[in-house]
Design a protein around this motif. Structure first.
Motif, PDB file in Angstrom:
ATOM      1  N   LYS A 162      20.093   9.180  21.608  1.00 37.27           N
ATOM      2  CA  LYS A 162      20.440  10.583  21.908  1.00 37.27           C
ATOM      3  C   LYS A 162      21.643  10.924  21.054  1.00 37.27           C
ATOM      4  CE  LYS A 162      20.797  14.496  24.124  1.00 37.27           C
ATOM      5  NZ  LYS A 162      19.978  15.596  23.582  1.00 37.27           N
ATOM      6  N   THR A 163      21.430  11.751  20.044  1.00 32.54           N
ATOM      7  CA  THR A 163      22.486  11.953  19.051  1.00 32.54           C
ATOM      8  C   THR A 163      23.396  13.120  19.417  1.00 32.54           C
ATOM      9  OG1 THR A 163      21.055  13.287  17.631  1.00 32.54           O
ATOM     10  CG2 THR A 163      21.088  10.907  17.249  1.00 32.54           C
ATOM     11  N   SER A 164      24.553  13.184  18.742  1.00 38.73           N
ATOM     12  CA  SER A 164      25.618  14.102  19.147  1.00 38.73           C
ATOM     13  C   SER A 164      25.514  15.490  18.522  1.00 38.73           C
ATOM     14  CB  SER A 164      26.973  13.479  18.792  1.00 38.73           C
ATOM     15  OG  SER A 164      27.047  13.199  17.406  1.00 38.73           O
ATOM     16  N   ASN A 165      24.577  15.675  17.595  1.00 37.79           N
ATOM     17  CA  ASN A 165      24.515  16.965  16.884  1.00 37.79           C
ATOM     18  C   ASN A 165      23.763  18.026  17.694  1.00 37.79           C
ATOM     19  OD1 ASN A 165      22.197  15.275  16.384  1.00 37.79           O
ATOM     20  ND2 ASN A 165      21.486  16.777  14.916  1.00 37.79           N
ATOM     21  N   PRO A 166      24.086  19.320  17.457  1.00 37.92           N
ATOM     22  CA  PRO A 166      23.448  20.391  18.235  1.00 37.92           C
ATOM     23  C   PRO A 166      21.919  20.379  18.134  1.00 37.92           C
ATOM     24  CG  PRO A 166      25.189  21.258  16.793  1.00 37.92           C
ATOM     25  CD  PRO A 166      25.058  19.816  16.474  1.00 37.92           C
ATOM     26  N   GLY A 167      21.377  20.065  16.944  1.00 35.55           N
ATOM     27  CA  GLY A 167      19.927  20.137  16.751  1.00 35.55           C
ATOM     28  C   GLY A 167      19.169  18.911  17.218  1.00 35.55           C
ATOM     29  N   GLY A 168      19.890  17.885  17.673  1.00 38.10           N
ATOM     30  CA  GLY A 168      19.229  16.639  18.058  1.00 38.10           C
ATOM     31  C   GLY A 168      18.203  16.821  19.166  1.00 38.10           C
ATOM     32  N   GLY A 169      18.448  17.826  20.012  1.00 37.49           N
ATOM     33  CA  GLY A 169      17.564  18.031  21.155  1.00 37.49           C
ATOM     34  C   GLY A 169      16.164  18.473  20.797  1.00 37.49           C
ATOM     35  N   LEU A 170      16.002  19.104  19.641  1.00 41.78           N
ATOM     36  CA  LEU A 170      14.701  19.661  19.250  1.00 41.78           C
ATOM     37  C   LEU A 170      13.582  18.660  19.487  1.00 41.78           C
ATOM     38  CD1 LEU A 170      13.444  22.170  17.420  1.00 41.78           C
ATOM     39  CD2 LEU A 170      13.272  20.346  15.742  1.00 41.78           C
ATOM     40  N   GLY A 210      25.379  10.062  21.968  1.00 43.14           N
ATOM     41  CA  GLY A 210      26.508  10.933  21.624  1.00 43.14           C
ATOM     42  C   GLY A 210      27.449  11.216  22.774  1.00 43.14           C
ATOM     43  N   ALA A 211      28.751  11.342  22.445  1.00 45.80           N
ATOM     44  CA  ALA A 211      29.773  11.665  23.448  1.00 45.80           C
ATOM     45  C   ALA A 211      29.658  13.098  23.934  1.00 45.80           C
ATOM     46  CB  ALA A 211      31.160  11.452  22.846  1.00 45.80           C
ATOM     47  N   THR A 212      28.886  13.906  23.203  1.00 44.54           N
ATOM     48  CA  THR A 212      28.803  15.327  23.542  1.00 44.54           C
ATOM     49  C   THR A 212      27.849  15.602  24.696  1.00 44.54           C
ATOM     50  OG1 THR A 212      27.323  15.424  21.627  1.00 44.54           O
ATOM     51  CG2 THR A 212      29.544  16.261  21.329  1.00 44.54           C
TER      52      THR A 212
ATOM     53  N   GLY B 139      16.620  16.042  14.119  1.00 40.25           N
ATOM     54  CA  GLY B 139      16.379  17.467  14.331  1.00 40.25           C
ATOM     55  C   GLY B 139      16.654  18.361  13.135  1.00 40.25           C
ATOM     56  N   GLU B 140      16.535  19.671  13.395  1.00 47.64           N
ATOM     57  CA  GLU B 140      16.562  20.655  12.320  1.00 47.64           C
ATOM     58  C   GLU B 140      17.862  20.637  11.516  1.00 47.64           C
ATOM     59  OE1 GLU B 140      15.459  24.562  13.530  1.00 47.64           O
ATOM     60  OE2 GLU B 140      15.431  25.312  11.466  1.00 47.64           O
ATOM     61  N   ASP B 141      19.007  20.497  12.205  1.00 45.90           N
ATOM     62  CA  ASP B 141      20.268  20.548  11.457  1.00 45.90           C
ATOM     63  C   ASP B 141      20.498  19.309  10.591  1.00 45.90           C
ATOM     64  OD1 ASP B 141      20.588  19.227  13.862  1.00 45.90           O
ATOM     65  OD2 ASP B 141      22.649  19.858  14.196  1.00 45.90           O
ATOM     66  N   SER B 142      19.629  18.306  10.713  1.00 45.75           N
ATOM     67  CA  SER B 142      19.683  17.171   9.782  1.00 45.75           C
ATOM     68  C   SER B 142      18.775  17.407   8.575  1.00 45.75           C
ATOM     69  CB  SER B 142      19.283  15.870  10.485  1.00 45.75           C
ATOM     70  OG  SER B 142      17.886  15.814  10.701  1.00 45.75           O
ATOM     71  N   LEU B 143      17.853  18.361   8.684  1.00 50.23           N
ATOM     72  CA  LEU B 143      16.907  18.616   7.583  1.00 50.23           C
ATOM     73  C   LEU B 143      17.363  19.758   6.680  1.00 50.23           C
ATOM     74  CD1 LEU B 143      13.498  18.280   9.472  1.00 50.23           C
ATOM     75  CD2 LEU B 143      14.777  16.515   8.249  1.00 50.23           C
ATOM     76  N   THR B 144      17.963  20.785   7.284  1.00 51.79           N
ATOM     77  CA  THR B 144      18.335  21.947   6.473  1.00 51.79           C
ATOM     78  C   THR B 144      19.311  21.616   5.334  1.00 51.79           C
ATOM     79  OG1 THR B 144      19.830  22.542   8.281  1.00 51.79           O
ATOM     80  CG2 THR B 144      17.775  23.760   8.121  1.00 51.79           C
TER      81      THR B 144
END
Lengths: 297, 297
Positions: A162-170, A210-212, B139-144
């Motif tokens: 489960k990664t910390s970036n906003p788009g990881g959830g997609l 992720g810590a987020t 996710g998407e923010d890793s691809l853009t």
């Protein structure tokens, strides 16, 4: 052959903290004593990354158990950057640190094995890392080669869960068979760790969580009793000490908390810029590391 | 700035075929004229990989549009392997080939951008690849970031959608919201490609779809009209010409079909071993390449 996660547990006990310092050199954020005169030198950027990372290591080696070089920033420089990376790994280990190489590598079958054989194993592989981050999209047969090589060589891996970036959830938050995708990955990782548990009770396949997302951290801690966590997102990505508390077991083990920019570029943080600045950037690194240790304790 | 997929379409039209030759050097499978005397030399393995790949390129450059070096086998050797990889990329381009770098890289935000800036862009990045394979779990923010750098530099990417390995289904075939996970990834990739379509009608975010799943190939071809496919698994992984036919559009474009071991190690295949053997391994590469071109036509 020593068990990687037992070594990690011992290093956390010895240093009294679970801080992982991320080595993410970015040219435009390096302090001027590192960059001056190197802008246009043939291998100037790679030399600067090597000097900078060794300088960080000199400061943090007596304080923390582990560092995590980010391969992307070295690879960005071409072959000269990769040569510098190999030297950074060796230097950190000589100073007594464990090294998690953040490459998020993966591939299928014998190709995954090539990554594992090349990257994992102190003194027995060309890169010599103690541990590697691995991506799970290709499934179980892309992970088992890493686990097998790790077991043979006293090394380990951390699988993205489960990664910390906003788009990881997609992708990770999709629900299939009444479970999120990240829980499906978590089940696989926990199985691999249960099969390879050492004396600490933790196995060789760790999880990146992720810590987020503190709620998911607690959920996954309960669901993955044999799995050590690597927790990114502390500091600059918004995670705080209370957010990462659920990552630990009742004995204070089971996780390392990564901080990259908040420590290595502390000289530019407003709380340190005036006191230390670029000139005394290593003292800023030391202050930021000690502050994080205090916050987590 | 030329559009990568337009260049790829033009190269397929020019050569009259859609064969991608995978450059996967493995020491134990190299012909003896390449390995002899190099077993114990300091950079002997890297020198052998470079010679071997350049020897394959010499044969296939007049025949096919594109080659795909597998980063894992070069990374396995340490920094000397990465130096050889950079030379292989340059050599292939000098001989008129497009180069898809198979690294399955990914990370978040500015770290993904570091990979993209370092790896993508002929003549403007240290590695200089025309295209890179990318993993979608983050996710998407890793691809853009990859799409943006690719657009600025006449480069492209291929995102893992449905892979050819037996274990790929564990995650990719999970059903969420009445769609498989790989279809969710496919929707995202198709959106990125529709937004970046060139004159050929295809965009910059391609999809990796295995030859071992012909039904899914047909399903995805219909669902992803702007997305060029990279199809692995032909030959040694069991995919045949009829299996990959659904990857192409009605004009014969929209896909390249990769073959690695079946071509580069053809000297050891029973149909060529006696006739050519190790001594004439390049003639075996030529025969196997021409056979695959014929099978696909």
């Amino acid at each position: 052959m020593p068990h990687f996660t037992d070594q990690l547990a011992a290093a956390v006990r010895r240093t009294g903290n679970a801080v992982c310092v991320g080595l993410d050199p970015r040219w435009e954020q390096l302090p001027w004593p590192i960059t001056t005169g190197r802008e246009n030198e043939p291998n100037g950027h790679a030399d600067a990354y090597l000097d900078f990372c060794c300088g960080v290591i000199d400061v943090v080696a007596p304080l923390v158990p582990v560092v995590k070089p980010q391969m992307a920033f070295f690879e960005e420089l071409g072959p000269s950057g990769m040569t510098a990376l190999a030297e950074v790994i060796r230097y950190a280990q000589e100073r007594g640190l464990l090294v998690i190489l953040d490459g998020k590598r993966n591939d299928i079958g014998s190709t995954a094995e090539a990554y594992a054989r090349g990257l994992l194993g102190r003194g027995v592989s060309p890169w010599g890392a103690d541990c590697l981050t691995v991506s799970p999209y290709l499934g179980e047969d892309s992970l088992t080669p890493f686990v097998e090589v790790a077991r043979d060589r006293g090394a380990g891996l951390f699988v993205l869960v489960k990664t910390s970036n906003p788009g990881g959830g997609l992708l990770q938050d999709l629900v299939a068979n009444e479970q999120t995708v990240y829980r499906h990955v978590a089940s696989l990782v926990e199985k691999l760790s249960a099969e390879t548990a050492g004396e600490s009770g933790y196995g060789l396949a760790g999880a990146v969580v992720g810590a987020t997302y503190p709620e998911q951290l607690a959920e996954l801690r309960a669901a993955m009793p044999h799995t050590w966590f690597l927790v990114p997102g502390f500091g600059s990505q918004g995670g705080a000490a209370k957010d990462v508390a659920p990552a630990f077991d009742s004995g204070g083990l089971g996780a390392v908390i990564n901080n990259s920019r908040g420590i290595i570029f502390a000289h530019a943080r407003k709380e340190y810029a005036e006191q230390f600045g670029d000139q005394h950037w290593q003292r800023a690194v030391e202050a930021a590391t000690k502050l994080m240790i205090e916050q987590l304790s």
